[in-house]
Write an enzyme that holds these catalytic residues in place. Structure first.
Site, PDB file in Angstrom:
ATOM      1  N   GLY A   1       0.831  -1.205   0.000  1.00 15.90           N
ATOM      2  CA  GLY A   1       0.000   0.000   0.000  1.00 15.90           C
ATOM      3  C   GLY A   1       0.853   1.237   0.000  1.00 15.90           C
ATOM      4  O   GLY A   1       1.982   1.227  -0.505  1.00 15.90           O
ATOM      5  N   SER A   2       0.330   2.291   0.619  1.00 12.81           N
ATOM      6  CA  SER A   2       1.017   3.583   0.547  1.00 12.81           C
ATOM      7  C   SER A   2       2.219   3.630   1.489  1.00 12.81           C
ATOM      8  O   SER A   2       2.260   2.936   2.511  1.00 12.81           O
ATOM      9  CB  SER A   2       0.046   4.697   0.903  1.00 12.81           C
ATOM     10  OG  SER A   2      -0.391   4.530   2.226  1.00 12.81           O
ATOM     11  N   THR A   3       3.163   4.489   1.159  1.00 11.46           N
ATOM     12  CA  THR A   3       4.370   4.625   1.972  1.00 11.46           C
ATOM     13  C   THR A   3       4.027   5.161   3.362  1.00 11.46           C
ATOM     14  O   THR A   3       4.602   4.713   4.363  1.00 11.46           O
ATOM     15  CB  THR A   3       5.385   5.525   1.242  1.00 11.46           C
ATOM     16  OG1 THR A   3       5.736   4.853   0.026  1.00 11.46           O
ATOM     17  CG2 THR A   3       6.644   5.757   2.054  1.00 11.46           C
TER      18      THR A   3
ATOM     19  N   GLY B   1       2.719   2.340   5.384  1.00 10.84           N
ATOM     20  CA  GLY B   1       3.847   1.426   5.601  1.00 10.84           C
ATOM     21  C   GLY B   1       4.753   1.913   6.727  1.00 10.84           C
ATOM     22  O   GLY B   1       5.170   1.129   7.590  1.00 10.84           O
TER      23      GLY B   1
ATOM     24  N   GLU C   1       5.641  -3.545   0.795  1.00 10.64           N
ATOM     25  CA  GLU C   1       5.751  -3.237  -0.637  1.00 10.64           C
ATOM     26  C   GLU C   1       4.980  -1.941  -0.827  1.00 10.64           C
ATOM     27  O   GLU C   1       3.752  -1.938  -0.762  1.00 10.64           O
ATOM     28  CB  GLU C   1       5.173  -4.401  -1.446  1.00 10.64           C
ATOM     29  CG  GLU C   1       5.691  -4.429  -2.864  1.00 10.64           C
ATOM     30  CD  GLU C   1       4.795  -3.689  -3.803  1.00 10.64           C
ATOM     31  OE1 GLU C   1       5.019  -2.472  -3.969  1.00 10.64           O
ATOM     32  OE2 GLU C   1       3.880  -4.304  -4.351  1.00 10.64           O
TER      33      GLU C   1
ATOM     34  N   CYS D   1       1.966   0.325  -8.598  1.00 11.50           N
ATOM     35  CA  CYS D   1       3.069   0.850  -7.793  1.00 11.50           C
ATOM     36  C   CYS D   1       4.348   0.971  -8.613  1.00 11.50           C
ATOM     37  O   CYS D   1       5.161   1.847  -8.372  1.00 11.50           O
ATOM     38  CB  CYS D   1       3.292  -0.015  -6.568  1.00 11.50           C
ATOM     39  SG  CYS D   1       3.291  -1.759  -6.929  1.00 11.50           S
TER      40      CYS D   1
HETATM   41  P1  NDP Z   1      -3.410   2.595   1.887  1.00 10.10           P
HETATM   42  O1  NDP Z   1      -1.988   2.395   2.167  1.00 10.10           O
HETATM   43  O2  NDP Z   1      -4.208   3.398   2.844  1.00 10.10           O
HETATM   44  O3  NDP Z   1      -4.147   1.194   1.718  1.00 10.10           O
HETATM   45  C1  NDP Z   1      -3.545  -0.075   1.614  1.00 10.10           C
HETATM   46  C2  NDP Z   1      -4.208  -1.059   2.573  1.00 10.10           C
HETATM   47  O4  NDP Z   1      -3.890  -0.712   3.926  1.00 10.10           O
HETATM   48  C3  NDP Z   1      -5.718  -1.051   2.525  1.00 10.10           C
HETATM   49  O5  NDP Z   1      -6.201  -2.338   2.767  1.00 10.10           O
HETATM   50  C4  NDP Z   1      -6.056  -0.096   3.648  1.00 10.10           C
HETATM   51  O6  NDP Z   1      -7.365  -0.210   4.084  1.00 10.10           O
HETATM   52  C5  NDP Z   1      -5.063  -0.525   4.699  1.00 10.10           C
HETATM   53  N1  NDP Z   1      -4.800   0.464   5.728  1.00 10.10           N
HETATM   54  C6  NDP Z   1      -5.100   1.795   5.750  1.00 10.10           C
HETATM   55  N2  NDP Z   1      -4.675   2.360   6.890  1.00 10.10           N
HETATM   56  C7  NDP Z   1      -4.098   1.377   7.626  1.00 10.10           C
HETATM   57  C8  NDP Z   1      -3.449   1.338   8.905  1.00 10.10           C
HETATM   58  N3  NDP Z   1      -3.298   2.426   9.648  1.00 10.10           N
HETATM   59  N4  NDP Z   1      -2.956   0.166   9.341  1.00 10.10           N
HETATM   60  C9  NDP Z   1      -3.060  -0.942   8.596  1.00 10.10           C
HETATM   61  N5  NDP Z   1      -3.673  -0.973   7.376  1.00 10.10           N
HETATM   62  C10 NDP Z   1      -4.180   0.178   6.898  1.00 10.10           C
HETATM   63  O7  NDP Z   1      -3.564   3.204   0.451  1.00 10.10           O
HETATM   64  P2  NDP Z   1      -4.820   4.007  -0.096  1.00 10.10           P
HETATM   65  O8  NDP Z   1      -5.796   3.036  -0.561  1.00 10.10           O
HETATM   66  O9  NDP Z   1      -5.316   5.029   0.903  1.00 10.10           O
HETATM   67  O10 NDP Z   1      -4.148   4.795  -1.292  1.00 10.10           O
HETATM   68  C11 NDP Z   1      -3.429   5.996  -1.020  1.00 10.10           C
HETATM   69  C12 NDP Z   1      -2.231   6.098  -1.909  1.00 10.10           C
HETATM   70  O11 NDP Z   1      -1.342   5.035  -1.637  1.00 10.10           O
HETATM   71  C13 NDP Z   1      -2.520   5.972  -3.388  1.00 10.10           C
HETATM   72  O12 NDP Z   1      -2.913   7.185  -3.934  1.00 10.10           O
HETATM   73  C14 NDP Z   1      -1.225   5.478  -3.919  1.00 10.10           C
HETATM   74  O13 NDP Z   1      -0.364   6.567  -4.147  1.00 10.10           O
HETATM   75  C15 NDP Z   1      -0.679   4.633  -2.805  1.00 10.10           C
HETATM   76  N6  NDP Z   1      -0.923   3.190  -3.011  1.00 10.10           N
HETATM   77  C16 NDP Z   1       0.129   2.414  -3.353  1.00 10.10           C
HETATM   78  C17 NDP Z   1      -0.077   1.067  -3.584  1.00 10.10           C
HETATM   79  C18 NDP Z   1       1.041   0.195  -3.968  1.00 10.10           C
HETATM   80  O14 NDP Z   1       0.811  -0.890  -4.497  1.00 10.10           O
HETATM   81  N7  NDP Z   1       2.263   0.555  -3.707  1.00 10.10           N
HETATM   82  C19 NDP Z   1      -1.386   0.456  -3.502  1.00 10.10           C
HETATM   83  C20 NDP Z   1      -2.430   1.352  -3.074  1.00 10.10           C
HETATM   84  C21 NDP Z   1      -2.174   2.663  -2.868  1.00 10.10           C
HETATM   85  P3  NDP Z   1      -8.464   0.700   3.333  1.00 10.10           P
HETATM   86  O15 NDP Z   1      -8.514   0.291   1.949  1.00 10.10           O
HETATM   87  O16 NDP Z   1      -9.702   0.423   4.011  1.00 10.10           O
HETATM   88  O17 NDP Z   1      -8.009   2.121   3.536  1.00 10.10           O
END
Ligand code: NDP
Length: 512
Positions: A268-270, A273, A290, A324
């Protein structure tokens, strides 16, 4: 017959009209449209049957969320509600971890590895058998073109299970003299850009290594993970080996901090992470992250240009740029700049943006309103900072979340569009003169997930691959994935690898 040699000369046939006649003959007389527009070619949606409401999949059963909280998941291309989804709270996460622990200790981890492999092979085959259903669901809930769900997400998801099924009974050979053993219960948190594929990347190596899992899909795309529960049942996987808990970030945070979890795998997002890393500091939990990227796709003046154009388009407009490792920064050698940009703009006019379920669609819907707003905001910043924007003429659907494929030229390295992850169909173009300058600019980012190099010289490819600080470097291609090939980043793109032998390591411990 027309006029003979003695009469007026017959008018010269119009070669275009002749070509049409030939085509019409081939199509059994059906008229061929003169302007080459595409007729709609929608994939049938009725192969997917949705429930009105989904619970949580825990210990092989569907359970209701303890607090009774739910949210609606939608089709981002129409904003049409698809189903009600359970929001898992701390009690529900606790139950899932308990079920996973129980399954781990009472059967799964001690099962003969060749038996574990059988389950994984079964899952892979079921995914193949049900691939159309999954592909339609993935496009419906995520907005991605059916062509991509069908030809990329599904085959790769099945391939991942096949690949790791093969390793399940060969761990001793994979890690000789290290006595590999499973870690325990893995907590896995995945994003919305490749919902089923990310599930496969996480679940397949975890199970192959003998762990059990608690997985949380992203809030906006839970449906393919919920359909996967049906595959798990069909494969007769023992209860509790795979548990799926839906919810928003709060559910993810509960998984991260649960003391019964032995390993966290996050994509997910940095920002999130980093928060997870802070939370786990000082604990014994293993962690792989990742995260984001801002990859450079570097085109040298000796590159096969038409091939490079396709690579650039695939690099940034594939999956609406929600990737990503997207090639979101194009670095072009100055001597071919004009020619390449002209070709790229021409190619952009041929991209078809529209209904995700239409088989002719190249670029589908943006995944959520929130993501659309983020893209719009960053594009606005690009304009304000002085970059030049190009968007091909394009009529967008009235409902749903859409963004026209966009190219920014005249971009300085300091602009936000050259530094921040946009995660949308937006390309920032920069130029360079020498290989040194290309390397310098490509590495000028806090990220380090992927990069592309386009040149006809093999030696230059090798030299660039050594100097680019990126986990993956593609040469004369882009966005190619294979389960046997490890994937992961440097710097703020995270750590740990998924795929290949390396992808097994985070799910094993080697201590005596
Ligand atoms: P997030 O990092 O918020 O989401 C990734 C996952 O983490 C989702 O399942 C999310 O749940 C969950 N999550 C959110 N907050 C927490 C937390 N505090 N602790 C544990 N898990 C959590 O990404 P977003 O969907 O908000 O996207 C935001 C930005 O991140 C995008 O615009 C993009 O730039 C980047 N991104 C990068 C990705 C990659 O593959 N590298 C993938 C997705 C996004 P929920 O969906 O309910 O928020």
């Amino acid at each position: 017959m027309g006029g003979g040699w003695w009469g007026e000369p017959a008018p010269r046939p119009d070669p275009k009209a002749e070509a049409m006649t030939e085509l019409e003959r081939k199509r059994g007389g059906a008229p061929v449209p003169a302007d080459w527009t595409y007729a709609p070619a929608p994939e049938a949606r009725d192969i997917v049957s949705l429930r009105e409401r989904y619970g949580l999949y825990v210990g092989g059963e569907w359970i209701e969320p303890h607090a009774g909280e739910t949210f609606t998941t939608i089709d981002p291309s129409t904003e049409e509600p698809l189903a009600e989804i359970a929001q898992a709270g701390p009690e529900d996460v606790g139950l899932a971890v308990e079920a996973a622990r129980d399954a781990f200790e009472n059967g799964w981890s001690a099962l003969a590895p060749s038996e574990r492999a059988k389950y994984l092979f079964r899952i892979a085959r079921i995914l193949q058998e049900r691939s159309r259903e999954f592909a339609v669901l993935e496009s419906l809930n995520g907005g991605k073109p059916i062509r991509e769900s069908r030809d990329v997400d599904l085959p790769l998801s099945a391939a991942h299970f096949f690949y790791y099924a093969g390793w399940a009974d060969k761990l001793e050979y994979a890690f000789p003299n290290r006595a590999p053993r499973p870690v325990g219960v893995a907590g896995q948190i995945i994003p919305w850009n490749f919902p089923l594929l990310m599930l496969a990347w996480k679940v397949a190596p975890a199970l192959a290594a003998g762990n059990t899992v608690v997985l949380k899909p992203a809030e906006t795309t839970p449906l393919s993970a919920l359909l996967f529960c049906d595959v798990v049942r069909q494969a007769e996987l023992p209860p509790g080996v795979v548990n799926i808990v839906t919810g928003d970030g709060r559910t993810g945070a509960e998984i991260v901090k649960h003391p019964g979890i032995d390993k966290i795998a996050f994509t997910g997002s940095t920002d999130v992470g980093k928060a997870i890393q802070r939370e786990l500091a000082g604990t014994r939990k293993k962690l792989t992250l990742e995260l984001g990227g801002k990859a450079a796709n570097v085109v040298f003046d000796d590159a096969p240009l038409d091939q490079a154009i396709e690579g650039i388009v695939n690099g940034i407009y594939f999956n609406q740029g929600h990737v990503c490792c997207a090639g979101s920064r194009l670095l072009v050698q100055e001597s071919i700049y004009e020619q390449l940009i002209a070709k790229l703009k021409r190619r952009l006019t041929t991209l078809r943006v529209g209904a995700p379920l239409d088989k002719n669609t190249d670029v589908g819907a943006i995944n959520s309103r929130q993501q659309l707003e983020k893209i719009e905001q960053l594009v606005e910043s690009g304009r304000d900072e002085g970059a030049e924007i190009y968007q091909p003429p394009c009529r967008l659907p009235e409902r749903g979340y859409w963004f026209v494929p966009t190219v920014f030229t005249n971009v300085a390295q300091s602009y936000r569009i050259a530094q921040e992850e946009i995660f949308g169909p937006v390309l920032s173009v920069l130029t360079f003169r020498t290989p040194d300058e290309a390397v310098e600019k490509a590495n000028n980012t806090p990220y380090g997930l992927s990069a592309g190099v386009w040149t006809e010289k093999g030696s230059r490819i090798l030299a660039m691959a050594q100097r680019l600080r990126a986990g993956v470097v593609w040469a004369n291609t882009y966005n190619r994935f294979d389960p046997a090939s490890p994937f992961g980043g440097y710097k703020e793109s995270g750590f740990g690898r998924e795929g290949g032998l390396h992808g097994l390591e985070p799910y094993l411990r080697f201590d005596p």
